[in-house]
Write an enzyme that holds these catalytic residues in place. Structure first.
Site, PDB file in Angstrom:
ATOM      1  N   CYS A 119      -0.099   2.530  -4.612  1.00 37.63           N
ATOM      2  CA  CYS A 119      -0.926   3.697  -4.917  1.00 37.63           C
ATOM      3  C   CYS A 119      -0.148   4.984  -4.631  1.00 37.63           C
ATOM      4  O   CYS A 119       0.725   5.020  -3.768  1.00 37.63           O
ATOM      5  CB  CYS A 119      -2.202   3.680  -4.081  1.00 37.63           C
ATOM      6  SG  CYS A 119      -3.280   2.271  -4.379  1.00 37.63           S
ATOM      7  N   HIS A 146       0.826  -1.201   0.000  1.00 36.12           N
ATOM      8  CA  HIS A 146       0.000   0.000   0.000  1.00 36.12           C
ATOM      9  C   HIS A 146       0.862   1.253   0.000  1.00 36.12           C
ATOM     10  O   HIS A 146       1.922   1.301   0.626  1.00 36.12           O
ATOM     11  CB  HIS A 146      -0.909   0.024   1.232  1.00 36.12           C
ATOM     12  CG  HIS A 146      -2.141  -0.819   1.094  1.00 36.12           C
ATOM     13  ND1 HIS A 146      -3.051  -0.644   0.070  1.00 36.12           N
ATOM     14  CD2 HIS A 146      -2.610  -1.854   1.855  1.00 36.12           C
ATOM     15  CE1 HIS A 146      -4.039  -1.522   0.212  1.00 36.12           C
ATOM     16  NE2 HIS A 146      -3.792  -2.279   1.275  1.00 36.12           N
TER      17      HIS A 146
END
Length: 376
Positions: A228, A172
């Protein structure tokens, strides 16, 4: 007033409480004993014999203080510590956040695939690759914030001209408001270690300070960040803005404060999964076998299929593969599938149609992406 000393075993800086004569290192558990200054011989004069010596702190005389940089070699792979001046070193990190609401399916697969690629295609020595995943049994190789920080220090520690370094991260990523005015978009980009909810994220400023700015002339670092909001997560000064026709221009992301975010002469180039305002995906639509990060799969596919001769050809191949996901029939075939079949097939996240992400390229200096040869 506390005093800064180095661990006698691993050289990690330690804060010595006032009046204390010994301290235990929380990393290697070694006890460092401090001699009474009244009985110690006069210190030698300061003469930095190595480029790895720190400058003396403002509170100590410049002629008496020359501690070396921290050497977190206990975070290296098992066995003897790798040569600090090895020609190739890599940190490969894959975080699945299993059993949490943030769980990802393909990140550990990404790490395994990248390790396979750099060993078999780019001849990285196995004992010079530091893997951080939740499957590791060594507690120092679980991808916590502390361990990831130490791994990054280990990656650049002792580097010298001719070295090739690699940092791959699959997990992430996020962003947070920048309050210094140094970010073009107003946000700092971050990586999320396994324990980010309790320990916090690793911010792009720290990543830049740790593995970018120290690099001397002749050292090359490649970062491959599958997360991301990862477009400028290394805070490199220039971003290659490329349209769908392959036309590109370099955007200047140097801070308005004038702070230099480049290297000390070395070369850093980063491939990232998407732009700063985009999200990345893990998917089974690419490999047809198991979940992988879309960006990692397309990077490996470009290399395995002979499209990795230049930075421009890699970037074009990756973008085309992601854009055409779900519309072409040749994905998952050939060399890339043979690499992925070594993985244990797990749960998959199916994605139909094109993925909404565009891989990005950032660098310390602008260059012609179509003619600059790529190699690790």
């Amino acid at each position: 007033m506390s005093m800064l000393v180095n661990c006698s075993h691993c050289w990690t800086p330690l804060q010595l409480p006032p009046g204390a004569r010994s301290i235990r290192c929380s990393i290697c558990q070694a006890v460092t004993r401090i001699a009474d200054a009244r009985t110690a011989p006069p210190p030698p004069s300061y003469a930095p014999s190595s480029t790895h010596a720190l400058p003396p702190p403002s509170s100590a005389p410049s002629s008496t203080y020359a501690p070396p940089l921290p050497c977190p070699y206990n975070y290296a792979p098992p066995g003897p510590p790798p040569n600090a001046h090895g020609r190739k070193k890599a940190v490969i990190c894959g975080i699945s956040y299993r059993f949490s609401r943030y769980e990802l399916k393909g990140c550990i697969n990404d790490a395994k695939c990248m390790r396979y690629l750099v060993i078999n295609k780019f001849h990285f020595p196995e004992d010079s690759i530091l893997m951080l995943t939740e499957e590791e049994t060594d507690p120092y190789r679980i991808p916590t914030k502390h361990n990831l920080r130490m791994a990054l220090y280990w990656l650049v520690q002792g580097c010298q001209p001719g070295d090739s370094l690699l940092f791959h991260y699959s997990g992430h990523g996020s962003r947070q408001i920048n309050y210094t005015g140094d970010e073009v978009d107003g946000y700092d980009e971050t990586l999320c270690p396994l324990d980010f909810e309790s320990q916090g994220m690793i911010v792009d400023d720290e990543i830049n300070e740790t593995i970018v700015r120290p690099l001397p002339q002749g050292v090359k670092l490649h970062a491959i960040i599958d997360a991301c909001h990862s477009g400028t997560v290394l805070d490199l000064p220039f971003l290659c803005r490329m349209n769908r026709n392959g036309q590109y221009a370099w955007e200047d992301h140097r801070p308005r404060s004038g702070m230099w975010k480049g290297t000390n002469g070395g070369e850093v180039i980063s491939f990232s999964g998407c732009d700063d305002n985009q999200t990345s995906a893990d998917t089974s639509a690419l490999s047809k076998i198991t979940s992988t990060g879309a960006m990692t799969f397309c990077f490996i596919e470009a290399i395995e299929r002979g499209r990795g001769t230049t930075y421009g050809s890699i970037l074009n191949s990756m973008r085309a593969a992601i854009r055409n996901t779900g519309t072409r029939n040749d994905l998952g075939g050939g060399a890339t599938t043979s690499l992925l079949t070594m993985l244990v097939t797990g749960g998959s996240v199916g994605v139909g149609g094109g993925l909404k992400q565009e891989p990005q390229l950032t660098a310390c200096q602008p260059f012609d992406v179509y003619t600059k040869p790529f190699s690790l």
